[in-house]
Design a protein around this motif. Structure first.
Motif, mmCIF file in Angstrom:
data_model
loop_
_atom_site.group_PDB
_atom_site.id
_atom_site.type_symbol
_atom_site.label_atom_id
_atom_site.label_comp_id
_atom_site.label_asym_id
_atom_site.label_seq_id
_atom_site.Cartn_x
_atom_site.Cartn_y
_atom_site.Cartn_z
ATOM 1 N N ILE A 189 18.327 24.408 1.383
ATOM 2 C CA ILE A 189 17.982 25.080 -0.034
ATOM 3 C C ILE A 189 17.530 26.468 0.300
ATOM 4 C CG2 ILE A 189 16.436 24.789 -1.796
ATOM 5 C CD1 ILE A 189 16.097 21.983 -1.119
ATOM 6 N N ALA A 190 16.642 27.040 1.198
ATOM 7 C CA ALA A 190 16.235 28.161 1.231
ATOM 8 C C ALA A 190 17.009 29.175 1.567
ATOM 9 C CB ALA A 190 15.196 28.134 2.571
ATOM 10 N N ASP A 191 18.180 28.825 2.125
ATOM 11 C CA ASP A 191 19.310 29.639 2.698
ATOM 12 C C ASP A 191 20.319 30.208 1.397
ATOM 13 O OD1 ASP A 191 18.719 29.711 5.370
ATOM 14 O OD2 ASP A 191 20.593 28.236 6.005
ATOM 15 N N ARG A 192 20.077 29.553 0.269
ATOM 16 C CA ARG A 192 20.452 29.674 -0.797
ATOM 17 C C ARG A 192 19.897 29.988 -1.928
ATOM 18 N NH1 ARG A 192 22.755 26.159 2.537
ATOM 19 N NH2 ARG A 192 25.043 25.972 2.761
ATOM 20 N N MET A 193 18.465 29.627 -2.135
ATOM 21 C CA MET A 193 17.790 29.739 -3.254
ATOM 22 C C MET A 193 16.406 30.762 -2.969
ATOM 23 S SD MET A 193 19.367 28.497 -5.628
ATOM 24 C CE MET A 193 18.103 28.455 -6.988
ATOM 25 N N GLN A 243 21.232 26.391 -8.797
ATOM 26 C CA GLN A 243 20.556 27.035 -9.807
ATOM 27 C C GLN A 243 20.240 26.240 -10.934
ATOM 28 O OE1 GLN A 243 18.769 30.155 -10.711
ATOM 29 N NE2 GLN A 243 20.112 30.721 -9.146
ATOM 30 N N SER A 244 21.339 25.440 -11.316
ATOM 31 C CA SER A 244 21.029 24.650 -12.574
ATOM 32 C C SER A 244 19.954 23.553 -12.209
ATOM 33 C CB SER A 244 22.361 23.517 -12.885
ATOM 34 O OG SER A 244 22.254 22.844 -13.847
ATOM 35 N N VAL A 245 19.633 23.349 -11.062
ATOM 36 C CA VAL A 245 18.403 22.223 -10.727
ATOM 37 C C VAL A 245 17.339 23.179 -11.393
ATOM 38 C CG1 VAL A 245 17.267 21.244 -8.996
ATOM 39 C CG2 VAL A 245 19.697 21.019 -8.896
ATOM 40 N N ARG A 246 17.278 24.460 -10.509
ATOM 41 C CA ARG A 246 15.850 25.248 -10.928
ATOM 42 C C ARG A 246 15.709 25.378 -12.475
ATOM 43 N NH1 ARG A 246 14.538 30.573 -11.188
ATOM 44 N NH2 ARG A 246 12.700 31.365 -10.038
ATOM 45 N N LYS A 247 16.931 25.809 -13.054
ATOM 46 C CA LYS A 247 16.812 26.074 -14.436
ATOM 47 C C LYS A 247 16.265 25.061 -15.052
ATOM 48 C CE LYS A 247 20.199 29.944 -14.829
ATOM 49 N NZ LYS A 247 21.677 30.295 -15.407
ATOM 50 N N ASN A 307 23.860 13.828 -4.343
ATOM 51 C CA ASN A 307 22.927 12.570 -4.327
ATOM 52 C C ASN A 307 21.603 12.849 -3.498
ATOM 53 O OD1 ASN A 307 25.290 11.292 -4.939
ATOM 54 N ND2 ASN A 307 25.593 9.969 -3.246
ATOM 55 N N HIS A 308 21.672 13.884 -2.681
ATOM 56 C CA HIS A 308 20.476 14.100 -1.961
ATOM 57 C C HIS A 308 19.795 15.420 -2.279
ATOM 58 C CE1 HIS A 308 17.779 14.929 1.105
ATOM 59 N NE2 HIS A 308 18.361 15.709 1.727
ATOM 60 N N LEU A 309 20.285 16.370 -1.892
ATOM 61 C CA LEU A 309 19.667 17.778 -1.577
ATOM 62 C C LEU A 309 19.142 18.359 -3.148
ATOM 63 C CD1 LEU A 309 19.290 19.469 0.854
ATOM 64 C CD2 LEU A 309 21.014 20.870 -0.008
ATOM 65 N N SER A 310 19.948 18.053 -4.188
ATOM 66 C CA SER A 310 19.390 18.677 -5.545
ATOM 67 C C SER A 310 18.195 17.667 -5.982
ATOM 68 C CB SER A 310 20.496 18.391 -6.382
ATOM 69 O OG SER A 310 21.700 19.648 -6.288
ATOM 70 N N HIS A 311 18.448 16.457 -5.759
ATOM 71 C CA HIS A 311 17.447 15.567 -6.273
ATOM 72 C C HIS A 311 16.174 15.718 -5.605
ATOM 73 C CE1 HIS A 311 20.175 12.306 -8.236
ATOM 74 N NE2 HIS A 311 19.284 12.695 -8.974
ATOM 75 N N MET A 312 16.100 16.231 -4.101
ATOM 76 C CA MET A 312 15.089 16.607 -3.306
ATOM 77 C C MET A 312 14.300 17.659 -3.983
ATOM 78 S SD MET A 312 14.656 17.320 0.692
ATOM 79 C CE MET A 312 13.499 18.970 1.130
ATOM 80 N N TYR A 313 15.247 18.958 -4.203
ATOM 81 C CA TYR A 313 14.798 20.036 -5.015
ATOM 82 C C TYR A 313 14.103 20.062 -6.292
ATOM 83 C CZ TYR A 313 15.298 25.106 -5.798
ATOM 84 O OH TYR A 313 15.203 26.361 -6.119
ATOM 85 N N PHE A 314 14.798 19.092 -6.946
ATOM 86 C CA PHE A 314 14.492 18.815 -8.507
ATOM 87 C C PHE A 314 12.864 18.115 -8.227
ATOM 88 C CE2 PHE A 314 15.267 16.621 -12.685
ATOM 89 C CZ PHE A 314 15.205 17.699 -13.298
ATOM 90 N N ALA A 315 12.725 17.157 -7.417
ATOM 91 C CA ALA A 315 11.375 16.823 -7.259
ATOM 92 C C ALA A 315 10.448 17.577 -6.988
ATOM 93 C CB ALA A 315 11.397 15.284 -6.291
ATOM 94 N N ILE A 316 10.553 18.306 -5.886
ATOM 95 C CA ILE A 316 9.646 19.378 -5.519
ATOM 96 C C ILE A 316 9.142 20.292 -6.593
ATOM 97 C CG2 ILE A 316 9.242 21.098 -3.888
ATOM 98 C CD1 ILE A 316 10.757 19.667 -1.752
ATOM 99 N N LEU A 317 10.309 20.681 -7.262
ATOM 100 C CA LEU A 317 10.131 21.743 -8.413
ATOM 101 C C LEU A 317 9.371 21.225 -9.514
ATOM 102 C CD1 LEU A 317 13.651 23.454 -8.747
ATOM 103 C CD2 LEU A 317 11.562 24.399 -7.559
#
Length: 419
Positions: free
Chosen positions: A397-401, A184-188, A229-239
């Motif tokens: 990610i999709a399971d949570r966001m 959620q913080s990554v998205r914000k 290290n991985h999942l949030s950075h990947m999500y951040f880059a795509i966003l």
């Protein structure tokens, strides 16, 4: 003036001089025969130079009407075009470049003469360690840098240190809150970044990381090392993809530790994170760094057509940073090897090289170590495996966001991989 790339092959034969044209071409003059040519008399190769003068230089005309170049900081004057020091061989292929720097090079050396004025960069994990040196090095050369971190007080202190150490403008250094342990913080944060940089982002440097953590889970119920290290950075880059335009560069800071990754049960469980009952802090770190590289590979394919490059880097072995703070034994190990490791300036060099080097225009999907590309683990070169791991990441990610911003990828990769 000699090319900083120069070696014995590049040395001009006696009687030859290297000169430049205003539009960025290099030519050679034989002072005896007065013959001129565009190719190097020894190598037979053509060279080009930057159109703009190096950082810190200006030009004028002397009393005789000759062009003279002035180094603003020192006041030194010369009739030799300082751009010649940055001449590069014209490339026949995108990967046709030679090594200019190595493991002993510093970020400042990589940036020598580079003007980043008007460029915008975001660096995660930038209030200390390698991330701090990366942000400082960019700011020192005129780049506007956004420091994305969880500890805002430490980030403000980091900005003050950068201003003091580099004379960078405080107006060009901004902070933003980012907690990679929270999707959620990554998205914000991504939404806020898009509001700040409504036009474009030149460099996205995904540097933050954790190491040696005991088994813990984030608020998203994902093992912490895997997510941070991985999942949030990947999500951040795509966003942040809408901000990435032609010429933008995305850098995933990985590690040579990726070579020791183990993917046991990943596909069976459809979960990239190690479970509690078989958890190893070192293996969790190794796997996360492997995921960094395959994510960079997949996104390099996705964004190649729009001119965005995505690469991964290894900063250095056992670099002494606060990454080891999680366990006393790791702190002791890092302390013992400190005399034999890179400085933080040296550790930041490969990241800076991948983010700024002119010869890397259009170079994408590679892994860099010691300021040059090298082969990663053979598994990381398996495109089908990369796509499958990417698909599992998307599902996590999709399971949570909310999937609004990643639906295009979900439609493509979950279909390919049947996740």
């Amino acid at each position: 003036m000699h090319n900083i790339d120069s070696d014995s092959e590049d040395e001009l034969p006696a009687g030859w001089e290297e000169k430049s044209t205003q539009d960025g071409n290099v030519y050679y003059v034989n002072t005896v025969s007065k013959k001129t040519q565009l190719t190097h008399p020894r190598t037979g190769r053509k060279k080009v130079i930057p159109f703009e003068l190096p950082f810190g230089w200006s030009k004028s005309v002397d009393a005789e009407g000759k062009t003279i170049y002035i180094q603003r900081e020192t006041g030194n004057r010369t009739y030799v075009d300082p751009r010649l020091a940055f001449a590069k061989e014209a490339k026949e292929h995108v990967h046709d470049f030679r090594q200019r720097f190595d493991g002993s090079s510093t970020a400042f050396q990589v940036l020598h003469g580079v003007d980043l004025s008007g460029k915008y960069a975001l660096v995660t994990g930038s209030n200390s360690g390698i991330g701090y040196e990366t942000a400082k090095s960019l700011a020192r050369h005129g780049c506007s840098v956004l420091l994305a971190n969880r500890n805002m007080e430490a980030t403000q202190q980091a900005i003050k240190r950068i201003v003091k150490e580099t004379n960078a403008s405080e107006d060009d250094l901004k902070s933003i809150y980012l907690d990679l342990a929270s999707l959620q913080s990554v998205r914000k944060c991504a939404l806020a970044v898009k509001a700040l940089f409504s036009d474009h982002l030149d460099m996205l440097i995904l540097n933050a990381g954790v190491f040696g953590l005991p088994y813990t889970e984030t608020e998203d119920n994902i093992e912490t090392t895997c997510q941070v290290n991985h999942l949030s950075h990947m999500y951040f880059a795509i966003l942040l993809e809408p901000l990435l335009k032609k010429g933008s560069r995305v850098i995933f800071v990985s590690s040579e530790s990726h070579r020791f990754a183990s993917l046991k049960n990943v596909f069976l469980l459809q979960n990239l994170a190690l479970p509690r009952d078989s958890y190893s802090s070192m293996m969790a770190y190794n796997n996360s760094k492997f995921y960094n590289i395959v994510t960079a590979k997949v996104l390099s394919e996705e964004w190649r057509a729009k001119g965005v490059t995505v690469n991964a880097v290894h900063p250095g072995n056992m670099v002494f940073t606060n990454l080891s703070k999680s366990w006393w034994l790791y702190r002791l190990a890092f302390l013992l090897v400190r005399p034999f490791t890179k400085s933080l300036q040296q550790a930041a060099a490969t990241t800076i090289y991948a983010a700024t080097a002119g010869e890397l225009d259009d170079v994408t999907g590679l892994y860099f170590n010691n300021c040059f590309y090298c082969e990663e683990n053979f598994l990381a070169r398996d495109q089908n495996l990369a796509h499958e791991l990417f698909a599992i990441s998307l599902k996590m990610i999709a399971d949570r966001m909310n999937t609004d911003y990643i639906q295009r990828y979900i439609n493509k990769y979950t279909y390919i991989c049947n996740v």
